[in-house]
Design an enzyme around this catalytic site. Structure first.
Site, PDB file in Angstrom:
ATOM      1  N   LYS A   1       0.858  -1.185   0.000  1.00 51.54           N
ATOM      2  CA  LYS A   1       0.000   0.000   0.000  1.00 51.54           C
ATOM      3  C   LYS A   1       0.896   1.237   0.000  1.00 51.54           C
ATOM      4  O   LYS A   1       1.932   1.244   0.687  1.00 51.54           O
ATOM      5  CB  LYS A   1      -0.899  -0.011   1.259  1.00 51.54           C
ATOM      6  CG  LYS A   1      -1.655   1.283   1.524  1.00 51.54           C
ATOM      7  CD  LYS A   1      -2.737   1.579   0.492  1.00 51.54           C
ATOM      8  CE  LYS A   1      -3.408   2.938   0.713  1.00 51.54           C
ATOM      9  NZ  LYS A   1      -4.308   3.322  -0.388  1.00 51.54           N
ATOM     10  N   SER A   2       0.509   2.258  -0.738  1.00 46.79           N
ATOM     11  CA  SER A   2       1.299   3.495  -0.735  1.00 46.79           C
ATOM     12  C   SER A   2       1.434   3.989   0.702  1.00 46.79           C
ATOM     13  O   SER A   2       0.444   4.040   1.434  1.00 46.79           O
ATOM     14  CB  SER A   2       0.592   4.588  -1.541  1.00 46.79           C
ATOM     15  OG  SER A   2       0.499   4.226  -2.885  1.00 46.79           O
TER      16      SER A   2
ATOM     17  N   SER B   1     -12.599   6.352  -1.909  1.00 43.81           N
ATOM     18  CA  SER B   1     -11.917   7.543  -1.428  1.00 43.81           C
ATOM     19  C   SER B   1     -11.312   7.157  -0.082  1.00 43.81           C
ATOM     20  O   SER B   1     -11.770   7.571   0.977  1.00 43.81           O
ATOM     21  CB  SER B   1     -12.880   8.718  -1.285  1.00 43.81           C
ATOM     22  OG  SER B   1     -12.141   9.847  -0.867  1.00 43.81           O
TER      23      SER B   1
ATOM     24  N   CYS C   1      -2.482   9.727  -6.589  1.00 43.80           N
ATOM     25  CA  CYS C   1      -3.620   9.438  -5.721  1.00 43.80           C
ATOM     26  C   CYS C   1      -4.750  10.427  -5.998  1.00 43.80           C
ATOM     27  O   CYS C   1      -4.551  11.638  -5.911  1.00 43.80           O
ATOM     28  CB  CYS C   1      -3.234   9.506  -4.248  1.00 43.80           C
ATOM     29  SG  CYS C   1      -4.718   9.308  -3.224  1.00 43.80           S
TER      30      CYS C   1
ATOM     31  N   ASN D   1      -3.594   4.609 -12.393  1.00 44.10           N
ATOM     32  CA  ASN D   1      -4.297   4.696 -11.121  1.00 44.10           C
ATOM     33  C   ASN D   1      -5.793   4.819 -11.445  1.00 44.10           C
ATOM     34  O   ASN D   1      -6.185   4.872 -12.619  1.00 44.10           O
ATOM     35  CB  ASN D   1      -3.797   5.924 -10.347  1.00 44.10           C
ATOM     36  CG  ASN D   1      -3.924   5.740  -8.835  1.00 44.10           C
ATOM     37  OD1 ASN D   1      -4.927   5.216  -8.353  1.00 44.10           O
ATOM     38  ND2 ASN D   1      -2.925   6.173  -8.100  1.00 44.10           N
TER      39      ASN D   1
ATOM     40  N   GLY E   1      -6.316  -4.974  -9.025  1.00 43.91           N
ATOM     41  CA  GLY E   1      -6.827  -4.193  -7.907  1.00 43.91           C
ATOM     42  C   GLY E   1      -8.225  -4.632  -7.510  1.00 43.91           C
ATOM     43  O   GLY E   1      -8.408  -5.519  -6.662  1.00 43.91           O
TER      44      GLY E   1
HETATM   45  O1  RRO Z   1      -5.766   5.666  -0.645  1.00 41.79           O
HETATM   46  C1  RRO Z   1      -6.407   6.131  -1.606  1.00 41.79           C
HETATM   47  O2  RRO Z   1      -7.403   6.866  -1.474  1.00 41.79           O
HETATM   48  C2  RRO Z   1      -6.007   5.840  -2.995  1.00 41.79           C
HETATM   49  C3  RRO Z   1      -4.726   5.991  -3.471  1.00 41.79           C
HETATM   50 BR1  RRO Z   1      -3.288   6.467  -2.389  1.00 41.79          BR
HETATM   51  C4  RRO Z   1      -4.448   5.791  -4.850  1.00 41.79           C
HETATM   52  O3  RRO Z   1      -3.317   5.939  -5.358  1.00 41.79           O
HETATM   53  N1  RRO Z   1      -5.481   5.423  -5.643  1.00 41.79           N
HETATM   54  C5  RRO Z   1      -6.744   5.267  -5.172  1.00 41.79           C
HETATM   55  O4  RRO Z   1      -7.648   4.943  -5.967  1.00 41.79           O
HETATM   56  N2  RRO Z   1      -6.973   5.471  -3.841  1.00 41.79           N
END
Ligand code: RRO
Length: 313
Positions: free
Chosen positions: A49-50, A74, A132, A194, A272
């Site tokens: 996860k980022s 979101s 994001c 993304n 995803g």
């Molecule tokens: O965590 C998020 O809301 C999110 C991220 Br970081 C992203 O890169 N893409 C996304 O669809 N949600």
């Protein structure tokens, strides 16, 4: 009869993957348990996860919703903070490549995260998330000037293979300009795409949005975005330097979808929405389906058709 062995291994600019199929950042890859499951699965790599400098709770719930052909989220970057991911990886005994996804809230935070990640032996590559869709901060993936000065700073110290997770682009001009910029740097890969930002899904029974944050607006994923994701992969394949690999992401459900991505020029794919829907066993199913698809097509490896999409004429 001699059976021809079908090989779905691949590489990302030299990083070897036993299978070209992996998870997308954000899908079942935030906690210790989720990451352990990914390491134990038949995926070709693990993407985290980022993460940010500090742990984040993310946005209020409900913040994720799925329907038959898509998902909307979101999440707001909920993650356990970079130290958790680096410590987790330090303890993990594995040969699987690890892509650490970073998504700082500012350029300074991203530089801090990049420096930290550079010290870890266990990080195979960094996937820098510049896309994001759910933060108040501007998406860096849409600002060429800022990306260029940012990359200058990164390559003053960076020694790790670096890839960039990009937002979807809807104009060829944007993809040409981004490619011209990225082609000037020793980037290993890009990940396209993304989620599509600022979608909305409506529950007509209750006349309401289905997620709470941001008045219901969020990033859209799943099979409805596949044509846009494929188009981004195809165009980047045309304009990027040939040694920059492309990881395709968006709406993969079947082995046939994976074939389409590789035909457009992807070297690997990420899952995803469908991973969240189906769970970790999806990697076994997709591996089987993709292998069978190649067998029917009489292809024994990815290289025989990668990027070779033909125009209709
Ligand atoms: O965590 C998020 O809301 C999110 C991220 Br970081 C992203 O890169 N893409 C996304 O669809 N949600």
């Amino acid at each position: 009869m001699i059976m021809k062995k079908i090989d779905i291994s691949s590489h990302i600019n030299g990083i070897q993957l036993s299978s070209c199929i992996m998870n997308a950042s954000g899908a079942l890859c935030t906690t210790d348990q989720e990451l352990s499951n990914l390491f134990d699965s038949s995926s070709g790599a693990v993407v985290t996860k980022s993460c940010t400098k500090n742990p984040r709770e993310g946005n209020v719930k409900p913040r994720y919703f799925e329907w038959n052909v898509g998902s909307i989220n979101s999440m707001g970057l909920p993650n356990l903070g970079i130290d958790f991911y680096l410590n987790f990886l330090e303890k993990k005994k594995t040969k699987k490549p690890v892509f650490l996804s970073l998504s700082g809230l500012s350029i300074e935070e991203n530089l801090f995260l990049m420096k930290k990640a550079n010290f870890s032996q266990k990080v195979t590559a960094i996937e820098l998330n510049l896309s994001c869709p759910n933060l108040r901060e501007e998406v860096l993936g849409n600002d060429l000037y800022k990306i260029s000065t940012f990359l200058e700073s990164i390559f003053e110290f960076n020694k790790k293979p670096l890839g960039i997770k990009l937002p979807p682009y809807f104009k060829e001009e944007c993809i040409i300009n981004m490619s011209l910029l990225l082609n000037q740097y020793p980037i290993f890969f890009v990940t396209c795409i993304n989620s599509l930002p600022n979608g909305i899904f409506i529950d007509t029974d209750n006349e309401k949005t289905v997620i709470q944050p941001k008045n219901g607006f969020g990033g859209v994923g799943g099979s409805i975005i596949k044509p846009f994701a494929l188009a981004n992969v195809r165009k980047f394949y045309t304009y990027l330097r040939k040694d920059i690999s492309i990881i395709g992401c968006g709406g993969i459900y079947s082995g046939k979808d994976i074939f389409e991505y590789i035909l457009c020029g992807a070297s690997a794919v990420q899952i995803g929405t469908q991973l969240i829907k189906e769970g970790i066993s999806i990697f076994d199913r997709l591996k089987k389906e993709f292998t069978l698809f190649l067998k029917k097509k009489n292809y024994s490896s990815i290289n025989s058709f990668k990027g070779k999409l033909k125009n209709f004429q």
